[in-house]
Design an enzyme around this catalytic site. Structure first.
Site, PDB file in Angstrom:
ATOM      1  N   SER A   1       7.969 -28.552  14.809  1.00 31.92           N
ATOM      2  CA  SER A   1       8.373 -29.680  15.646  1.00 31.92           C
ATOM      3  C   SER A   1       9.823 -30.061  15.379  1.00 31.92           C
ATOM      4  CB  SER A   1       7.505 -30.908  15.380  1.00 31.92           C
ATOM      5  OG  SER A   1       6.247 -30.545  14.961  1.00 31.92           O
ATOM      6  N   PHE A   2      10.288 -29.843  14.170  1.00 29.28           N
ATOM      7  CA  PHE A   2      11.690 -30.204  13.916  1.00 29.28           C
ATOM      8  C   PHE A   2      12.374 -29.182  13.027  1.00 29.28           C
ATOM      9  CE2 PHE A   2       9.629 -32.061  10.299  1.00 29.28           C
ATOM     10  CZ  PHE A   2       8.524 -32.680  10.838  1.00 29.28           C
TER      11      PHE A   2
ATOM     12  N   LYS B   1      14.121 -21.898   6.635  1.00 29.63           N
ATOM     13  CA  LYS B   1      13.749 -22.992   7.536  1.00 29.63           C
ATOM     14  C   LYS B   1      14.985 -23.860   7.717  1.00 29.63           C
ATOM     15  CE  LYS B   1      10.048 -26.396   7.720  1.00 29.63           C
ATOM     16  NZ  LYS B   1       8.639 -26.528   7.380  1.00 29.63           N
TER      17      LYS B   1
ATOM     18  N   SER C   1       9.936 -17.913   0.572  1.00 27.02           N
ATOM     19  CA  SER C   1       9.434 -16.537   0.568  1.00 27.02           C
ATOM     20  C   SER C   1       8.990 -16.170   1.985  1.00 27.02           C
ATOM     21  CB  SER C   1       8.292 -16.353  -0.421  1.00 27.02           C
ATOM     22  OG  SER C   1       7.521 -17.510  -0.556  1.00 27.02           O
ATOM     23  N   TYR C   2       9.254 -14.939   2.317  1.00 25.35           N
ATOM     24  CA  TYR C   2       8.979 -14.468   3.677  1.00 25.35           C
ATOM     25  C   TYR C   2       7.538 -13.963   3.760  1.00 25.35           C
ATOM     26  CZ  TYR C   2       9.313 -11.140   7.615  1.00 25.35           C
ATOM     27  OH  TYR C   2       9.100 -10.430   8.762  1.00 25.35           O
TER      28      TYR C   2
ATOM     29  N   ASP D   1      -3.335 -30.931   4.979  1.00 25.62           N
ATOM     30  CA  ASP D   1      -3.252 -30.258   6.292  1.00 25.62           C
ATOM     31  C   ASP D   1      -3.598 -28.775   6.145  1.00 25.62           C
ATOM     32  OD1 ASP D   1      -2.939 -30.024   9.002  1.00 25.62           O
ATOM     33  OD2 ASP D   1      -0.743 -29.987   8.975  1.00 25.62           O
TER      34      ASP D   1
ATOM     35  N   GLU E   1      -3.637 -21.838  10.394  1.00 22.83           N
ATOM     36  CA  GLU E   1      -2.218 -21.628  10.744  1.00 22.83           C
ATOM     37  C   GLU E   1      -1.304 -21.809   9.538  1.00 22.83           C
ATOM     38  OE1 GLU E   1      -4.392 -23.383  12.513  1.00 22.83           O
ATOM     39  OE2 GLU E   1      -3.613 -23.881  14.503  1.00 22.83           O
TER      40      GLU E   1
ATOM     41  N   ASP F   1       3.316 -25.289   4.569  1.00 24.94           N
ATOM     42  CA  ASP F   1       3.322 -26.566   5.280  1.00 24.94           C
ATOM     43  C   ASP F   1       2.882 -27.725   4.395  1.00 24.94           C
ATOM     44  OD1 ASP F   1       3.914 -28.117   7.383  1.00 24.94           O
ATOM     45  OD2 ASP F   1       2.357 -27.379   8.721  1.00 24.94           O
TER      46      ASP F   1
END
Ligand code: ATP
Length: 469
Positions: free
Chosen positions: A26-27, A45, A96-97, A141, A145, A159
């Protein structure tokens, strides 16, 4: 004084070559990036400061950073934060990817995501949750995903912006509850106590763990509904059903986790680690000290190709590059296809009769006529006028005169006009992004429908009509 090591040296965007966009939050925008010194790949990010402030997300961003800092590199099941840095406009988190995407994509592939996979990844997730709770942190959360895969197909929980830090030590029982004013998390995975009294606890993560296990086993979420409200109603009534053929041991574990009363969930009473969950029959025979190699979900080549970062890219990230990455790399070849389909007739090839006729129709039926000072609109369409990473949607109106007005379509107010002169120039970056250069300003524009080339073509035609030299 000791010289700074490569690890401790302050980083800047020019330490990285930014490749494709991995995803957008979202941001934030997350880029695949290569460290120019080591060639190592990371997910960076990028967060626009002004957007975070405007959206009042500073706390969320700081919390994510703080939680990732606390976790450090001591648990393999979390995305690791290697560096953070900032420039005037943006914050950068070097992470980390997660090369193999998220677990949701794999869960959806029922052919390969077997009960064996569900058991393996439920065990990795449990180890991650134990580690987090040991540090006094509630994720709040957890959902498929947010469960990514590293290059070796191990889980990386991500997240952590919604997380709650209770203490840096192992929490005491009475510290395990925390009040919040509003619900955080995702509707389908939110626990009943977070809905009824906005109270989250370590057991809220165990509830989410039960929901994720359910989904890993059968591919569906336990609580589904046409709206958040309906989902919440089902959660509060514990209204869910196991589809036929659902593994019996998994069913028993899910039932012992999806319990309305947080204190009665399996694991809630455990002193240290979630030994009662570890010992559940579903995990029978599993050695939590050594889970062994992950199940084979995909070949190496099922993940992303070896390097997604073309060699010709320069280090650093400016606005032009950010936009180019978003579109060029995702849609190669589109430019040439679009170029071929442009019409031959010039937009200014109009007879006086045609102009009168069209103007008459425009006065009667075009909601934007009042903004164009009775000039004939040659082309109109929504264009995103970008500033930084963010854009405002405007109705662009190219008219005889010439004029290039832009109107806020929500408030229906004229926002401005791009000034014409012999020095006005257009530049198409790709099928969506184009620039209009004027002596004093560069307008950064995006056609959401992908007709940037057409915009440039017609603006150029109008220019050569009025400024033939
Ligand atoms: P929101 O902020 O709206 O909750 P989000 O948490 O998904 O969304 P980000 O964390 O910014 O937002 O991630 C955006 C997307 O980037 C993710 O959906 C994922 O596809 C991708 N992504 C994020 N982190 C990584 C990573 N470490 N490796 C690979 N891809 C990632």
């Amino acid at each position: 004084m000791t010289p700074p090591t490569e690890e401790s040296r302050k980083r800047t965007p020019t330490d990285y070559i930014f490749g494709k966009v991995l995803g957008e939050g979202s941001f934030s925008t997350v880029y695949l990036a290569k460290d120019v010194h080591t060639g190592k790949e990371f997910a960076i990010k990028v967060l626009e400061k002004s957007h975070i402030i405007r959206e009042k997300k500073t706390e969320y961003v700081m919390r994510e950073k703080e939680v990732l800092r606390i976790l450090g590199n001591s648990c393999p099941y979390f995305v690791r934060l290697f560096w953070t840095f900032q420039d005037r406009d943006r914050l950068y988190f070097v992470l980390s990817y997660a090369k193999n995407g998220d677990i949701l994509t794999q869960i959806d592939n029922r052919k390969t995501f077997t009960i064996h996979c569900a058991r393996y990844y439920a065990a990795e997730l449990l180890l991650g949750i134990e580690f987090l709770h040991d540090k006094g942190i509630i994720h709040r959360d957890l959902k498929p995903e947010n469960l990514l895969f590293d290059e070796n197909w191990h889980l990386l929980i991500t997240d952590l912006g919604s997380a709650k830090i209770l203490s840096s030590e192992k929490p005491e029982a009475d510290k395990s509850k925390t009040r919040r004013n509003s619900f955080v998390g995702t509707a389908q995975f939110v626990s009943p106590e977070m809905l009824t009294d906005s109270q989250s606890s370590f057991e809220s993560d165990l509830w989410a763990f039960g929901c994720i296990l359910f989904q890993m086993v059968c591919g569906e979420m336990p609580f589904r509904g046409g709206s958040e409200y309906l989902v919440f109603q089902k959660i509060l009534k514990l209204e869910y059903a196991f589809p036929e053929g659902f593994d019996e041991c998994a069913k028993d574990l899910v039932e012992s986790l999806l319990v309305i009363e947080p204190g009665k969930r399996l694991g809630a009473a455990d002193e240290r680690r979630y030994s009662s969950i570890r010992q559940h029959e579903f995990f029978s025979g599993r050695n939590f000290d050594d889970l062994g190699p992950p199940p084979k979900l995909g070949d190496e080549c099922d993940g992303l190709p070896e390097s997604e970062i073309p060699d010709y890219l320069e280090p650093g990230l400016d606005e032009e590059k950010a936009s180019r990455l978003q579109f060029d790399l995702l849609c190669p070849g589109e430019m040439s296809v679009r170029k071929k389909s442009l019409p031959n007739r010039k937009i200014t090839d109009l007879s006086p009769e045609e102009i009168c006729e069209r103007l008459e129709a425009q006065r009667k039926g075009n909601a934007y006529h009042s903004f164009v000072e009775d000039n004939l609109i040659l082309k109109q369409g929504f264009v995103d006028k970008k500033k930084g990473f963010f854009a405002k949607r405007r109705m662009f109106l190219l008219t005889l005169g010439p004029h290039l007005y832009y109107v806020d379509p929500v408030t229906m107010t004229l926002k401005g006009e791009i000034p014409w002169s012999n020095d006005l120039k257009t530049e198409a970056k790709n099928f969506k992004t184009f620039f209009v250069h004027t002596p004093n300003r560069k307008y950064y524009l995006e056609d959401p429908d992908g007709y940037a080339l057409e915009w440039c073509k017609v603006i150029d035609e109008v220019k050569s009509h009025y400024f033939p030299d």
